[in-house]
Design an enzyme around this catalytic site. Structure first.
Site, PDB file in Angstrom:
ATOM      1  N   ASP A   1      17.134  14.138  -9.005  1.00 40.17           N
ATOM      2  CA  ASP A   1      16.075  14.287 -10.002  1.00 40.17           C
ATOM      3  C   ASP A   1      15.165  15.472  -9.657  1.00 40.17           C
ATOM      4  O   ASP A   1      14.821  15.688  -8.489  1.00 40.17           O
ATOM      5  CB  ASP A   1      15.247  12.991 -10.025  1.00 40.17           C
ATOM      6  CG  ASP A   1      14.136  13.036 -11.035  1.00 40.17           C
ATOM      7  OD1 ASP A   1      14.438  13.190 -12.227  1.00 40.17           O
ATOM      8  OD2 ASP A   1      12.953  12.930 -10.640  1.00 40.17           O
TER       9      ASP A   1
ATOM     10  N   GLU B   1      19.671  17.843 -11.523  1.00 40.32           N
ATOM     11  CA  GLU B   1      18.861  17.914 -12.736  1.00 40.32           C
ATOM     12  C   GLU B   1      17.939  19.116 -12.578  1.00 40.32           C
ATOM     13  O   GLU B   1      16.857  19.024 -11.999  1.00 40.32           O
ATOM     14  CB  GLU B   1      18.025  16.649 -12.938  1.00 40.32           C
ATOM     15  CG  GLU B   1      17.417  16.624 -14.335  1.00 40.32           C
ATOM     16  CD  GLU B   1      15.942  16.282 -14.399  1.00 40.32           C
ATOM     17  OE1 GLU B   1      15.420  16.158 -15.508  1.00 40.32           O
ATOM     18  OE2 GLU B   1      15.278  16.147 -13.351  1.00 40.32           O
TER      19      GLU B   1
HETATM   20  C1  BGC Z   1      13.182  12.570 -15.272  1.00 35.48           C
HETATM   21  C2  BGC Z   1      11.990  12.061 -16.025  1.00 35.48           C
HETATM   22  C3  BGC Z   1      10.870  11.814 -15.045  1.00 35.48           C
HETATM   23  C4  BGC Z   1      10.612  13.051 -14.165  1.00 35.48           C
HETATM   24  C5  BGC Z   1       9.747  12.752 -13.005  1.00 35.48           C
HETATM   25  C6  BGC Z   1      12.649  13.883 -14.738  1.00 35.48           C
HETATM   26  O1  BGC Z   1      13.468  14.803 -14.454  1.00 35.48           O
HETATM   27  O2  BGC Z   1      14.310  12.730 -16.063  1.00 35.48           O
HETATM   28  O3  BGC Z   1      12.275  10.914 -16.761  1.00 35.48           O
HETATM   29  O4  BGC Z   1       9.706  11.485 -15.727  1.00 35.48           O
HETATM   30  O5  BGC Z   1      11.812  13.556 -13.669  1.00 35.48           O
HETATM   31  O6  BGC Z   1      10.449  11.987 -12.069  1.00 35.48           O
END
Ligand code: BGC
Length: 567
Positions: free
Chosen positions: A208, A250
């Protein structure tokens, strides 16, 4: 799980069809109003029947749930509302029995402020190892080059902590302090988290918010070489111990910066292709292939073992960070006429409402998702055309309960409706009494069945997941046409982005003598001759043609037999 050979086994993510879901939203087994692991396990047969090969689970760890679980308070446990660790293990085992892999979240960048690490850090003396677990400062002036991501909610990336008497750094909500990757202890703690889940048998980790691990003055604090160094180290660790596992970045970045997360094949195995997503929506509205072709043409080639993750919608807003200001204005104008649909730099809507609930448009978008290079990721509920509720706060409008049937609570839960974490969709157009799995399972013409056929067809051809991409350039820009090649397979995709019937002349001279065979119906089309290949398409329709060498020898039958059809 039966695997044909080792190469296919280790590169499984290239041929995968991923299904993203939140355990809380999927199925509630104990009538407490929240989905849980036993409930999800009960629904594994549905997912197998749909044909997906991997599940990506949104965060399910102990958390105050102020950011739907991305605010983690304990990395090695299960949130009590979702079940127990043994429920999770059983789910994992059952998924594996059905040949379905499981990808979980690794939130490296930040924790919840309720995490014991942060509680210790804020109380520790400056300069001590615990204090160094997070990014502290005496002023809020450092790293001014970093943008605020949740701009509707936060004004600065610094927040004051009265207990510590200092500011702490956070790229997201103020309750999500960023870990300090300069501290060797942070790396060691994260390595333990990785070992915990991979040892248990989890197949992949979505990393993430990965561009923001390190910060440095004078930069925008994104994609820094220090951050890439962390990923190389992580990859080495994983490769040495868990060779068939996958890391998915991501990184909401422009193609060149996102591709950097593959390293030279020594960082992540996969990365989301963020910029192509809004351009697919632009292309279909503008009825012009240019936005998609432009971004895909400028996407750098990826190392052999790497793969893009493609998606139309996910649990967040349809992000408009990777578009120009003009493009963003356009997207807002056409897809978010109600200002309530806008959030941060994006649009909080599901696929079906974005497509005006037009079946042809929904199918066309999915056909592109499933035929462009990369691995498709379906967001739960989009396979039945679920609606959304833009009037719920934050991004909750696209996180409502899965609609299983017309029963109370959409068959999601037996709880008192007032107890549900969120009510299912009751918008008249998308009401759960109409848009739900049970009804669509009974009707073979439903979107659900169409998606099953699409998934099944894709899985029979590795060219979709692994093949090269060559665009054709017909004069009619409403037509998108491209060729995917892998080994003996050659697939021609032709899509009409327009809401009106169109024709195009395709230069298929390279394939002279071959017989394009429409893949859903196994229907042979006229062979490619010397003249340009002339093709007509109905509104928003598309063709997938097999152009394999073997097709040259096939004699077109007068009509396709039922047996030869893809379905
Ligand atoms: C996730 C979000 C989240 C954020 C903070 C993002 O990349 O997809 O849903 O709010 O990270 O963790």
């Amino acid at each position: 799980m039966v695997q044909p050979n080792r190469e296919v086994a280790t590169l499984w993510y290239k041929d995968a069809v991923i299904y993203e879901l939140h355990v809380r939203a999927f199925h509630d087994s104990n009538a407490d109003g929240l989905g849980d692991f036993p409930g999800l396990t009960e629904k594994l047969d549905y997912l197998r029947d749909l044909g997906i090969t991997a599940i990506w689970l949104l965060p399910f760890y102990p958390s105050p749930l102020k950011d739907d679980g991305y605010d983690i308070a304990d990395y090695a446990a299960i949130h009590s509302s979702y079940g127990t660790m043994s429920d999770f293990r059983r789910f994992l085992r059952e998924a594996h029995h059905r040949g379905i892999r499981v990808i979980t979240e690794l939130v490296l960048n930040h924790t919840s402020d309720q995490h014991p690490w942060f509680q210790r850090s804020r109380r520790a003396l400056p300069g001590t190892p615990w204090r160094d677990f997070y990014v502290w400062s005496d002023t809020a002036e450092r790293y001014q080059g970093a943008r605020v991501i949740f701009k509707d909610f936060e004004r600065s990336n610094w927040s004051w902590d009265p207990e510590a008497g200092a500011y702490y750094w956070h790229r997201f909500y103020g309750h999500q302090p960023d870990l300090n990757f300069n501290s060797p202890r942070v790396w060691r703690a994260m390595r333990q988290v990785v070992d915990f889940w991979l040892r248990m048998g989890v197949d992949g980790l979505r990393l993430d918010a990965v561009p923001y691990l390190h910060e440095r003055d004078g930069t925008n604090c994104e994609n820094l070489p220090e951050t890439h160094a962390v990923l190389k180290r992580l990859r080495q660790h994983v490769a040495a111990r868990y060779p068939d596992r996958m890391l998915l970045a991501e990184a909401n970045q422009w193609p060149e910066d996102a591709a950097a997360y593959f390293g030279s094949g020594d960082e992540c195995h996969m990365a989301f292709h963020f910029p192509v997503m809004p351009r697919m929506f632009m292309s279909i509205w503008m009825e012009d292939r240019y936005p998609m072709v432009e971004i895909l043409t400028r996407t750098p080639p990826v190392p052999d073992e790497c793969q893009w993750a493609m998606f139309l919608r996910n649990h967040d807003e349809l992000t408009l960070e990777m578009v120009t200001d003009e493009e963003r204005d356009y997207m807002y104008r056409v897809y978010a006429t109600d200002p309530e649909a806008r959030i941060n730099l994006g649009i909080r809507r599901r696929l079906a409402p974005l497509m005006g609930n037009n079946r042809r448009r929904i199918e066309l978008m999915n056909s592109l998702l499933f035929s462009l290079p990369g691995t498709p990721v379906i967001y739960y509920g989009d396979e039945i055309g679920m609606g959304d509720n833009i009037y719920l706060g934050d991004r909750n409008g696209v996180r409502t309960p899965m609609q299983w049937s017309a029963d109370r609570n959409a068959g999601f839960s037996r709880a008192n409706p007032q107890r549900l974490y969120q009510r299912p969709i009751v918008d008249p157009e998308y009401h759960y009494e109409t848009v739900q799995v049970e009804a669509q399972q009974r009707n073979q013409q439903s979107l659900l069945w169409w998606m099953k056929r699409l998934i099944a067809l894709r899985k029979r051809h590795q060219a979709f997941g692994r093949g090269s991409l060559d665009f054709l350039a017909p004069a009619n820009r409403r037509i998108l046409a491209f060729v995917r090649r892998y080994g003996a397979e050659t697939i021609l995709v032709v899509a009409n982005l327009s809401r009106y019937a169109q024709y195009a002349e395709l230069d298929l001279s390279e394939f002279r003598g071959r017989v394009p065979t429409e893949m859903f119906g196994a229907t042979p089309f006229p062979p490619v001759g010397d003249a340009p290949y002339f093709i007509t398409l109905g509104p928003h329709s598309f063709y997938w043609f097999a152009l394999s060498e073997a097709a040259t020898e096939q004699q077109p039958p007068s009509s396709p037999t039922r047996k030869s059809r893809a379905e």
